[in-house]
Scaffold this motif. Structure first.
Motif, PDB file in Angstrom:
ATOM      1  N   MET A 174      -1.402   1.633  22.125  1.00 30.92           N
ATOM      2  CA  MET A 174      -1.820   0.376  22.743  1.00 30.92           C
ATOM      3  C   MET A 174      -1.325  -0.826  21.930  1.00 30.92           C
ATOM      4  N   LEU A 175      -1.596  -0.790  20.614  1.00 29.17           N
ATOM      5  CA  LEU A 175      -1.281  -1.954  19.774  1.00 29.17           C
ATOM      6  C   LEU A 175       0.202  -2.096  19.466  1.00 29.17           C
ATOM      7  N   GLY A 176       0.835  -0.968  19.211  1.00 30.03           N
ATOM      8  CA  GLY A 176       2.206  -1.018  18.715  1.00 30.03           C
ATOM      9  C   GLY A 176       2.240  -1.628  17.327  1.00 30.03           C
ATOM     10  N   LYS A 177       3.422  -1.996  16.878  1.00 29.35           N
ATOM     11  CA  LYS A 177       3.558  -2.665  15.577  1.00 29.35           C
ATOM     12  C   LYS A 177       4.594  -3.764  15.743  1.00 29.35           C
ATOM     13  N   THR A 178       4.175  -4.989  15.561  1.00 27.60           N
ATOM     14  CA  THR A 178       5.102  -6.108  15.786  1.00 27.60           C
ATOM     15  C   THR A 178       6.123  -6.169  14.646  1.00 27.60           C
ATOM     16  N   SER A 179       7.136  -6.984  14.887  1.00 28.59           N
ATOM     17  CA  SER A 179       8.168  -7.158  13.877  1.00 28.59           C
ATOM     18  C   SER A 179       7.552  -7.762  12.609  1.00 28.59           C
ATOM     19  N   ALA A 180       6.641  -8.713  12.784  1.00 25.65           N
ATOM     20  CA  ALA A 180       6.007  -9.356  11.620  1.00 25.65           C
ATOM     21  C   ALA A 180       5.193  -8.328  10.835  1.00 25.65           C
ATOM     22  N   GLU A 181       4.466  -7.484  11.549  1.00 27.24           N
ATOM     23  CA  GLU A 181       3.660  -6.467  10.858  1.00 27.24           C
ATOM     24  C   GLU A 181       4.554  -5.472  10.118  1.00 27.24           C
ATOM     25  N   GLY A 190       8.093  -2.899  -1.250  1.00 27.20           N
ATOM     26  CA  GLY A 190       9.080  -3.373  -2.224  1.00 27.20           C
ATOM     27  C   GLY A 190      10.461  -3.632  -1.637  1.00 27.20           C
ATOM     28  N   LEU A 191      10.574  -3.601  -0.319  1.00 25.83           N
ATOM     29  CA  LEU A 191      11.890  -3.865   0.276  1.00 25.83           C
ATOM     30  C   LEU A 191      12.082  -5.351   0.534  1.00 25.83           C
ATOM     31  N   SER A 192      13.335  -5.783   0.478  1.00 25.55           N
ATOM     32  CA  SER A 192      13.624  -7.184   0.804  1.00 25.55           C
ATOM     33  C   SER A 192      15.085  -7.297   1.201  1.00 25.55           C
ATOM     34  N   GLY A 193      15.469  -8.491   1.616  1.00 27.00           N
ATOM     35  CA  GLY A 193      16.873  -8.796   1.894  1.00 27.00           C
ATOM     36  C   GLY A 193      17.475  -7.897   2.949  1.00 27.00           C
ATOM     37  N   GLU A 194      18.733  -7.563   2.731  1.00 25.43           N
ATOM     38  CA  GLU A 194      19.505  -6.780   3.722  1.00 25.43           C
ATOM     39  C   GLU A 194      18.893  -5.415   3.992  1.00 25.43           C
ATOM     40  N   ALA A 195      18.414  -4.813   2.946  1.00 26.84           N
ATOM     41  CA  ALA A 195      17.818  -3.470   3.093  1.00 26.84           C
ATOM     42  C   ALA A 195      16.638  -3.522   4.053  1.00 26.84           C
ATOM     43  N   GLU A 221      16.054  -5.903   6.378  1.00 25.16           N
ATOM     44  CA  GLU A 221      16.515  -6.262   7.731  1.00 25.16           C
ATOM     45  C   GLU A 221      17.141  -5.058   8.433  1.00 25.16           C
ATOM     46  N   ALA A 222      17.828  -4.213   7.669  1.00 25.95           N
ATOM     47  CA  ALA A 222      18.488  -3.048   8.274  1.00 25.95           C
ATOM     48  C   ALA A 222      17.465  -2.058   8.807  1.00 25.95           C
ATOM     49  N   LEU A 223      16.351  -1.948   8.114  1.00 21.81           N
ATOM     50  CA  LEU A 223      15.343  -0.961   8.509  1.00 21.81           C
ATOM     51  C   LEU A 223      14.376  -1.485   9.573  1.00 21.81           C
ATOM     52  N   LEU A 224      14.220  -2.787   9.600  1.00 25.02           N
ATOM     53  CA  LEU A 224      13.181  -3.412  10.433  1.00 25.02           C
ATOM     54  C   LEU A 224      13.169  -2.968  11.913  1.00 25.02           C
ATOM     55  N   PRO A 225      14.318  -2.967  12.606  1.00 25.05           N
ATOM     56  CA  PRO A 225      14.265  -2.634  14.051  1.00 25.05           C
ATOM     57  C   PRO A 225      13.670  -1.256  14.332  1.00 25.05           C
ATOM     58  N   TYR A 226      13.842  -0.341  13.381  1.00 22.83           N
ATOM     59  CA  TYR A 226      13.360   1.025  13.608  1.00 22.83           C
ATOM     60  C   TYR A 226      11.868   1.146  13.352  1.00 22.83           C
TER      61      TYR A 226
END
Ligand code: F6P
Length: 547
Positions: free
Chosen positions: A430-437, A446-451, A453-458
């Motif tokens: 029902m809730l899913g997980k938003t991009s911000a979450e 501990g992730l940041s930057g390109e790493a 952003e690369a993982l975020l869509p998944y």
């Protein structure tokens, strides 16, 4: 072109779907803290929570308008009254009469069928008790220890599913086995472990003409006769459940060992009839009667409750909402109870054989979707295989989650872990997980930057995926009766909206005809040329290579 999709109620739903697609269930729950109370129902300890659906109060009203426009009330009354609503076969669909109490009347063709139903129930009681208390024994005087039900489709799936579901109530002395497939492996693997002197066969076939069942029945008979060296044992080791007495007697089954049922009982609606004999043998007649009582309670609820508080109506209309207005093609049944492992397969036949139709009641090919593909597996196993698609795939798969409050097997923390998974899944869907979450979560890791952003869509989950949850106190015979009747009536509701006959199955009959025509070609050893090149090629390859 049908009038249905141009009808006022349908058009109102189409317009409403466009509006509701702009909202999320997350928002709906935030906006209304009473959503669970508004969108849940209870009956005798069975809770249906349907609040995690893409609906508002308006949606429900519009869906019920569609039900009213389709005259659902009339159809419900017609089914219970024994009208011949199975028009293509000119039959009533009176499975509800099979669980009607003795002091009631239900008429089919002007005859009260309730006394007949109870006469057969008495027959089942006398027989099952005699087997269970060892007064009815096999040919050599040994008590029965194994019951083999030979039947297919509706003459197998219901008893198999219920026997598994109610295992905690099952006999410790009598095992039940189900042989359906004409693949000899099914019968051979079952008989391998059995002793002919303590084995009772039930040949379950409404028509007693089904090729698979008769082939298995004859092979089982040969197995028995081979052991005894003569036909004499057959009378004591074979009983039948059928409407076709001529064929059962040809097979050699004594008439007092034929359990009767009637043409107004559809195969997939028949577990309440003598087709339920293996259930009564396994769990005892008192428990079988509790099963009937649970189904009867759901019947009364379905017949008498206003549409807006009516469980089968709500469940059915939600299915219509997703099938016809969101394009959902499949529907998952996800029991969080191992004893319900065969429930999805049972519902597959119930729903797909009933509502997998393309011609309406007037013989017109419909221009809207009808029955969905039903599938599923018990949780939590399914979570580790196909839930991925339900969470993040491109298709909407509405799902029913079913779970008992109390387990029959209280073992450590197992049940809390099981139910935590069940509740967490519907919440996450029902809730899913938003991009911000997802971003915050990754940052905390501990992730940041390109790493990152690369993982975020998944890591994003769209949510908004609809589910119902059915919670019941314990999986007992009464509850099981209610659950099965709930889905039976859901099927009727949907068939009424789609204007199709839920009680015939011409598609399956077609398969029977085709195999019957082709079989003689496999029995001869001559190359064939009469089919398309693929079918000829397959047959000829088989003939050339078989050993
Ligand atoms: O599979 C088609 C079907 O007609 C089912 O509806 C039915 O339950 C099954 O075959 C078995 O038929 P019978 O009980 O007549 O052997």
């Amino acid at each position: 072109m049908s009038t249905l999709i141009h009808s006022p109620a349908w058009l109102a739903l189409t317009a409403h779907q466009a509006e509701i697609s702009q909202q999320t269930m997350r928002e709906m729950f935030c906006d209304d803290p009473k959503r669970f109370n508004k969108f849940s129902l209870q009956l005798d300890g069975l809770l249906l929570d349907y609040s995690k659906n893409l609906i508002t109060a308006e949606t429900l009203e519009l869906l019920l308008n569609l039900a009213r426009q389709s005259k659902l009330d009339d159809w419900i009354a017609r089914m219970f009254n024994g009208n011949k609503i199975n028009t293509s076969e000119q039959r009533a669909a009176l499975h509800t009469a099979l669980r009607a109490p003795l002091n009631t009347s239900v008429y089919a063709d002007g005859k009260d069928v309730v006394p007949d139903v109870h006469r057969v129930l008495d027959h089942i009681r006398v027989f099952s008790e005699a087997v269970r208390n060892n007064t009815l024994c096999g040919h050599t005087g040994k008590p029965f220890r194994d019951v083999v039900n030979i039947g297919i489709g509706g003459s197998a799936l219901g008893p198999l599913m219920i026997s598994e579901a109610l295992k905690p109530y099952g006999s410790t002395q009598l095992n039940v086995h189900f042989v359906s497939n004409v693949d000899a492996t099914d019968l051979a693997e079952t008989l391998k472990r059995l002793d002919p002197e303590t084995t009772l066969f039930i040949i379950s076939s409404k028509t007693f003409t089904t090729l698979e069942t008769l082939t298995n029945a004859h092979s089982a008979r040969d197995w028995l006769v081979k052991h005894f060296g003569a036909d004499e044992g057959v009378g004591k080791h074979f009983v039948a459940v059928s409407t076709n007495r001529a064929e059962t007697s040809k097979f050699g089954i004594d008439s007092e060992n034929v359990f009767e049922f009637w043409d107004w009982v559809g195969g997939r609606y028949s577990l309440w009839s003598a087709i339920g004999l293996p259930i009564a043998l396994y769990i005892g007649m008192n428990n079988f009667e509790r099963l009937l009582a649970g189904a009867h309670a759901m019947d009364e609820h379905f017949r008498k409750t206003p549409l807006e508080h009516n469980m089968p109506v709500i469940l059915g209309m939600l299915g219509v909402w997703y099938a016809n207005f969101f394009g959902a093609a499949s529907y998952a049944i996800l029991p969080y109870d191992q004893y319900l492992q065969h429930f999805p397969a049972y519902l597959q036949q119930l729903e797909m054989e009933s509502n997998g139709k393309r011609a309406d009641r007037n013989g017109q090919v419909v221009d809207y979707a009808t029955g969905m593909v039903i599938w599923g597996e018990p949780g939590t196993n399914g979570q580790h295989s196909f839930y991925q698609l339900i969470h993040q795939g491109t298709r909407m798969v509405p799902a029913d989650f079913l779970a008992p409050v109390t387990s029959h097997n209280p073992l450590g923390e197992h049940h809390s872990i099981l139910l935590a998974n069940c509740f967490a899944q519907t919440e996450a869907l029902m809730l899913g997980k938003t991009s911000a979450e997802a971003r915050t979560e990754l940052e905390l890791q501990g992730l940041s930057g390109e790493a990152l952003e690369a993982l975020l869509p998944y890591k994003v989950f769209p949510g908004n995926r609809p589910t119902n949850t059915l919670l019941f106190d314990r999986l007992d015979p009464y509850t099981m009766g209610m659950l099965v009747a709930l889905y039976e009536h859901k099927v009727l509701v949907q068939s009424v909206i789609w204007d199709i006959n839920a009680f015939d199955q011409w598609g399956v009959e077609f398969g029977k005809q085709l195999a019957g025509k082709l079989l003689p070609e496999l029995q001869k050893n001559e190359r064939v040329f009469v089919h398309d090149s693929s079918t000829n090629g397959l047959i000829n390859h088989f003939l050339a290579r078989r050993v």
